[in-house]
Design an enzyme around this catalytic site. Structure first.
Site, mmCIF file in Angstrom:
data_model
loop_
_atom_site.group_PDB
_atom_site.id
_atom_site.type_symbol
_atom_site.label_atom_id
_atom_site.label_comp_id
_atom_site.label_asym_id
_atom_site.label_seq_id
_atom_site.Cartn_x
_atom_site.Cartn_y
_atom_site.Cartn_z
ATOM 1 C CG ASP A 196 -1.695 1.167 1.552
ATOM 2 O OD1 ASP A 196 -1.728 2.090 0.726
ATOM 3 O OD2 ASP A 196 -2.345 1.189 2.638
ATOM 4 C CG HIS A 368 -4.131 4.265 3.658
ATOM 5 N ND1 HIS A 368 -4.271 3.148 2.883
ATOM 6 C CD2 HIS A 368 -5.329 4.892 3.621
ATOM 7 C CE1 HIS A 368 -5.488 3.103 2.377
ATOM 8 N NE2 HIS A 368 -6.160 4.152 2.811
#
EC number: 3.1.-.-
Lengths: 554, 554
Positions: A196, A368
């Protein structure tokens, strides 16, 4: 590397590379295809009138019988939102954790696909052998519970996909990422990591969700009246903390907004959200309580025009309108592109008399991982090859730089676009072929029927509107029997431009007079009308409306 | 307070209150009107096809003969950009500093208004007596040189307008804000302060422009090849630092982009920008130099589609295209609303092989004071009344909170909207009447001819396109002689929707058959066509195109 057979391994993205959204990654082991995630993307400003964007899955349709399953990492729209389209064409098992499948069920039910779907629950401990390939999962932290990464074993080493993640040392549900398991995967040898990249540009660590909880508690403690908290519905950890803070301050919680109501129902039923039964009240009950006994949990943190918070701010909500002494907490950051609508909503809330808490206090952390989280993942996994995914190009690039700082060889990093295939053979990798990949636009119930021409027309129409010029011509008599009639929409305010329109009529009529002899050439006449009108109107207004000449024939 | 006469004093905004842009403030002393600034605003996303927005000056037009002058605080578009429209209607003197007037001259020349304009240079030391009123100025720091605040003396105390400002202790040109003078104005007694709220939400001080210089110097020193710096053209201090850093590193500077070329020319001519004559080269000369001898100064820091940097990134610039080893410095923050286009440009630059330096290094500071700058201004001025201007509502609100922390009475703060008049009499203030204020939209050469109806139509057209249904009817025979013909643009891709369009044709024809008897009622027939088509097309597509029935009559 324990398997005897040596497969050819290919990895590519059908969505999510070079963009935020519509995540869909494919791992091929010889003939077997494993799909990871099936997400949607919300359309950019340039995609006028489009509702959603999903990946082009023509490659998967052509190779239907080879697909062994779709593995969903977590329940966010950009990872599950395309399933209700994809499963129309692909009859394959979908694997996901309990909460993830709970959210998928809502979508599939709405699309009338639930009964036929083959949903298979897994958890972070599940070990699968699918078509002879060994697949395991590992828990990661994210802004939704029950998020996992996927590890697919191959003869050349593991292919590891992190899903969306960060490392939260003090997670709200006490469930840290599987540090030990991730490290063990790394120890056994990883061929390629897909990770990610969303926050690769941001320094430090993303921070623990539980820091938001204590801040929310303070805000609710200090608030003189009602507290209205706007959050992403799917951030169940955040919702949990709102319920906990409400209970700690003797307040009840009412839930507003369709997606928020749905998620609270599912998360509570599946035991991801815990609160005393009497804490949750109906919205209609809030007026029976004192203002300082009420917390309202709502959608609308992105300033979406139709969301509950926006309607409350505009004084257009049936049951809740903002008033003096309300405290509104916007517990989310604007997604890029939403900055202006969020600002507008905050302005409206202030104007309505609320105290609005947005970026001044720590009422939001990202789900994130920032640079240090990403480096930790790279250090644990120690991949030979690295593919930064889930991010725009500059984020992939930043992630690539991070990987190099922790020792990944620059030649072993592939910054891919959707459709770029990375092939692994004998633990060597190269970008080889390219498969079909792209955007499928969804507008209303149409899937893929709006393409570039339609979008170009909408863009033209949006800029200077449309001008029609209609004429009826008698083919026999070679005369204009009706018109020219000029009609415009979105161009100028007609009543104030009568002279210009009359003159335009005269210009068209005059142009055609000489042409109505011999063989009538519609195409020529239309392009003549278009050119003359276009240059006259541009000269008068410096605008370029779309001009549609229509010749009717009797 | 030295004047004998006691005037009635009114203050209001015609633009700039509750918004960022189109600044225009009015101070009325009995019959005399003083205007401060005349700016434009760039249109929001919802203003489809609009080029610029300027203030509605109908109040000023109605009171032309009372206007004593327009005082311009500095040369930014949102303070001078409306002048070329305003001066068509108002023949009044315009006061500004030298650089400000230099930039205004460019605008007025383009608009053909320069010869008639009455431009009067001032500097921070100028003392004016206009219609018996004493007016002075004070220097402030901002992201353009030669920025001033305005002080208008009244019998009740001074009205002070800060212009856009920050405090820079180490400004690039060595010219700090006039601390002493501002303090002295405060000592003499200020009735009301109008102050810049742009960064009222941001903590701390905004920081010195000179910190950017040393960072730029480091970047240029380290760069292996060409350095391309994108900045706001008007930030002459920034340009100065680019020239200085280029010279320190033995590089030449080429300038690209119309506004950048204009500003460099004006600023150099007026001596606001200093560099060795041979430092500035033509763009065509860069290829004769080594890459590490070149700096290119360009527009496009906001990702504007047609700006030079964007074209370079897209490989669509005639002379400069980005290549490996280029270093690109985006020395600006995205203006709210531009985040996505800036990101897109940065992605393109990375893809083209450049090393892009944007938010990771300190290559930008804001020109607007943060909270501590604003508090310092309030402490120096010590106004009795306070009007936070130049900001959206939440910024005005944040500025109001700051003012209260430094001792301004909450009842003495007016958060105004455009048109709200604050009246001062005997050192008491109240919001009294409201004057006309609003947006005048400029599209092409049309000023104010695009209103809500046209914008609504553009919005509709942009979402689902337009469907025309044209029919020619013989009034005499009561028959359809041609059509119905259905044509669409921006709705569906026609070739793939033939069946639907044919069916729509049949539906319309069938509906009209019964209606072509007796007196023909166009309006009724049109609304019948619209309703039937609309519901059929919605059912088929879940879209709502604009439907235009056109009946031609012979």
């Amino acid at each position: 590397m324990s398997k005897k057979k040596t497969e050819k391994v290919s990895v590519f993205a059908l969505g999510g590379a070079g963009e935020i959204g519509k995540n869909m990654y494919v791992v091929e082991l010889d003939e077997d295809i494993f799909v990871i995630d099936a997400g949607l993307m919300f359309p950019g400003d340039e995609m006028l009138g489009i509702d959603k964007v999903i990946p082009d899955i023509s490659y998967l349709k052509e190779n239907k019988e080879r697909i062994q399953g779709i593995f969903i990492t977590h329940g966010h729209e950009d990872h599950i939102g395309a399933l209700s389209y994809v499963l129309r064409d692909l009859k394959v098992p979908v694997y996901g954790t309990r909460l993830t499948l709970g959210l998928i069920e809502i979508k599939l039910k709405e699309a009338g696909l639930l009964k036929k779907a083959d949903l298979r629950p897994i958890d972070a401990k599940t070990k699968l052998t699918v078509a002879g390939h060994f697949i395991t999962f590992f828990r990661v932290n994210h802004s939704i519970p029950d998020a996992v990464g996927v590890c697919i074993q191959t003869s050349q080493g593991a292919i590891v996909h992190t899903g969306d993640f960060k490392f939260d040392y003090t997670p709200v549900d006490g469930k840290q990422a599987d540090f030990g398991k991730i490290a063990a995967i790394g120890q056994r040898g990883v061929l390629c990591l897909l990770s990610d990249s969303t926050n690769a540009e941001r320094p430090g660590m993303s921070g623990s969700e539980s820091t938001v909880g204590s801040e929310l508690n303070d805000v609710i403690y200090e608030a003189p009246g009602r507290v209205i908290v706007a959050s992403f519905a799917s951030n169940v950890h955040r919702l949990q903390q709102v319920f906990a803070a409400a209970e700690a301050n003797n307040r009840k919680v009412a839930v507003v907004g369709r997606s928020m109501v749905n998620i609270v129902e599912v998360a509570q039923r599946l035991n991801y959200l815990r609160f005393k039964q009497k804490t949750l009240i109906e919205l209609s009950e809030i007026n029976r309580l004192d203002d300082n006994q009420v917390v309202i949990l709502t959608t609308g943190s992105q300033g979406e025009p139709m969301a509950a918070l926006t309607r409350m701010a505009r004084n257009a909500h049936k049951q809740v309108n903002i008033r003096l002494n309300d405290t509104v907490v916007v517990a989310a950051s604007p997604i890029p592109g939403n900055e202006k609508s969020v600002s507008k909503t905050i302005d409206l809330l202030f104007r309505a008399g609320a105290n609005v808490i947005y970026n001044q206090r720590k009422v939001h952390v990202s789900g994130h991982g920032h640079a240090e989280d990403l480096k930790l993942m790279l250090n644990l996994i120690k991949p030979k090859f690295f593919i930064p995914i889930h991010g725009e190009f500059r984020m992939q690039k930043a992630h690539s730089r991070l990987a190099q700082t922790v020792g990944v060889n620059a030649n072993n990093i592939f910054i891919i676009e959707n459709g770029d295939v990375v092939e692994f053979e004998k633990r060597k990798a190269r970008m080889s072929r390219k498969v079909n990949a792209g955007n499928v636009l969804i507008d209303g119930i149409g899937v893929g029927d709006v393409g570039n021409i339609v979008l170009r027309d909408r863009r033209l129409l949006s800029q200077d509107g449309v001008v029609l010029c209609v004429i009826t011509i008698s083919r026999k008599n070679k005369t204009i029997v009706s018109g020219p009639e000029i009609i415009s929409r979105g161009f100028v305010y007609m009543r104030e431009s009568e002279d210009m329109i009359n003159e335009a009529n005269r210009i068209v009529a005059k142009q055609l007079q000489g042409k109505l002899t011999g063989e009538l050439d519609w195409t020529e006449m239309k392009s003549l009308i278009r050119d003359k009108l276009s240059s006259y109107l541009y000269e008068q207004t410096k605008r370029r409306p779309m001009i549609l000449p229509i010749i009717m024939e009797i």
